[in-house]
Enzyme design. Sequence first.
Site, PDB file in Angstrom:
ATOM      1  N   HIS A 115      43.646  45.006  40.620  1.00 59.35           N
ATOM      2  CA  HIS A 115      42.210  45.109  40.934  1.00 59.35           C
ATOM      3  C   HIS A 115      41.542  43.779  40.583  1.00 59.35           C
ATOM      4  O   HIS A 115      41.833  43.172  39.543  1.00 59.35           O
ATOM      5  CB  HIS A 115      41.606  46.259  40.130  1.00 59.35           C
ATOM      6  CG  HIS A 115      40.108  46.230  40.109  1.00 59.35           C
ATOM      7  ND1 HIS A 115      39.357  46.116  41.253  1.00 59.35           N
ATOM      8  CD2 HIS A 115      39.223  46.266  39.069  1.00 59.35           C
ATOM      9  CE1 HIS A 115      38.080  46.094  40.922  1.00 59.35           C
ATOM     10  NE2 HIS A 115      37.968  46.179  39.612  1.00 59.35           N
TER      11      HIS A 115
ATOM     12  N   CYS B  29      36.945  51.756  39.970  1.00 59.85           N
ATOM     13  CA  CYS B  29      37.699  50.697  40.660  1.00 59.85           C
ATOM     14  C   CYS B  29      39.131  51.123  40.962  1.00 59.85           C
ATOM     15  O   CYS B  29      39.834  50.441  41.700  1.00 59.85           O
ATOM     16  CB  CYS B  29      37.677  49.419  39.825  1.00 59.85           C
ATOM     17  SG  CYS B  29      36.017  48.848  39.451  1.00 59.85           S
TER      18      CYS B  29
ATOM     19  N   ASN C  86      34.068  41.130  42.137  1.00 57.90           N
ATOM     20  CA  ASN C  86      34.633  42.464  41.927  1.00 57.90           C
ATOM     21  C   ASN C  86      33.997  43.437  42.917  1.00 57.90           C
ATOM     22  O   ASN C  86      32.818  43.772  42.786  1.00 57.90           O
ATOM     23  CB  ASN C  86      34.352  42.889  40.480  1.00 57.90           C
ATOM     24  CG  ASN C  86      34.892  44.273  40.154  1.00 57.90           C
ATOM     25  OD1 ASN C  86      35.306  45.014  41.045  1.00 57.90           O
ATOM     26  ND2 ASN C  86      34.883  44.611  38.880  1.00 57.90           N
TER      27      ASN C  86
END
Length: 344
Positions: free
Chosen positions: A271, A129, A301
């Site tokens: 994030h 990520c 996500n």
Amino acid sequence: MSRDRIREQTTRNYNKLLGVEIKGIGSYLPEKVLKNSDLEKMMDTSDEWITSRTGIKARHVASDEQATSDLGAEAALNAINDAGLIPEDIDLIILATATPDHFISASASIIQHKIKAGECACYDIAAGCSGFVYGIVIGAQYVQNGKFDNVLVIGSETLSRFLNWDDRNSAVLFGDGAGAVVLSKSSDPKRGFLNFCITSNPDGGEHLTLPAGGSACFTSAETVNSKKHTVHMNGKEVFKFATTWGTNVAAALVEGSLEGINDGISYFIPHQANERINLSICKRLNLDSNKMLSNIATTGNTSSASIPLVMDQEIKKGTFKKGDSLLAVGFGAGLTAAGFIYRF
Ligand code: ACO
């Protein structure tokens, strides 16, 4: 963890990439939306549990015909168009992804073909990520040192393909999407990347993996039957890592660059893994959480796509004014962490 190592980086990197700007930005979300209420019909979960634990209400899911390169190509074309360029102007394509089309070849090259870019350099990077931030740091250096004029950095993911839909611990968290930027030299030397940092924890990688399909565990009937080709996650450990390392990277970037967290930082884009992780980072930093920008409620996500997706949405809304400083921090599989401060 070595906070000093990160601090060393941010002291050294301060001002080094100023003058490299985001010339264009774009994103893409697949049409299909899966709400928490849809997941309630697929597994033993509830909208209340998912919302209160993560902040996620819905996520986008790629169609059967769409691969990571398709989402990435849409975002890339939007970014190139926003920059006022054509695909032939791109000198380098860096794709950050944890969910490539294939192992061979790089999905960046597939995007190159799909967007009809000319001959240019292409490669994928795998930093979980944090991948988009890693891509920015790599790409901006080519622009800064004059090797390339226009670098396309893309974060694109189809995590829905790699989830075990019987595992409610992980399946409710992720979504598909893509974001992209074109990096070029700015005519304003005060605009651009004020500071940056990329790092990785040597321990803890086992808490977030996709165990099978690589050289360490080749695909077999057994790996498929036991769902080892899907994401495996120890949520509590990842949560701990994300709050600690996300905070440390953000703090080092601010200490290495600006007066103070609330005076120096106009906006914060962490994030988008979990709203609770991000609020915890704000609290640890003593950062006013009203400065935090988020879209996790509608996207879930999206791994490497999450930061450029929020940036694009906020740029299109006109959120950022000239001189604003944006702090962006990524954390994820590896376990990696990375961040930058961008001055508009
Ligand atoms: N619906 C309902 N109940 C659930 C669900 C679900 N989808 N998932 C788990 N539960 C249950 C568990 O089984 C457990 O039940 P039990 O007590 O009977 O065993 C209970 O809920 C509590 O589970 P916890 O693990 O304690 O829940 P927690 O508050 O830790 O939240 C979560 C879990 C949301 C996964 C959290 O740990 C988290 O967000 N971790 C970070 C993971 C992450 O963001 N990963 C993304 C990839 S990495 C990255 O992007 C940084």
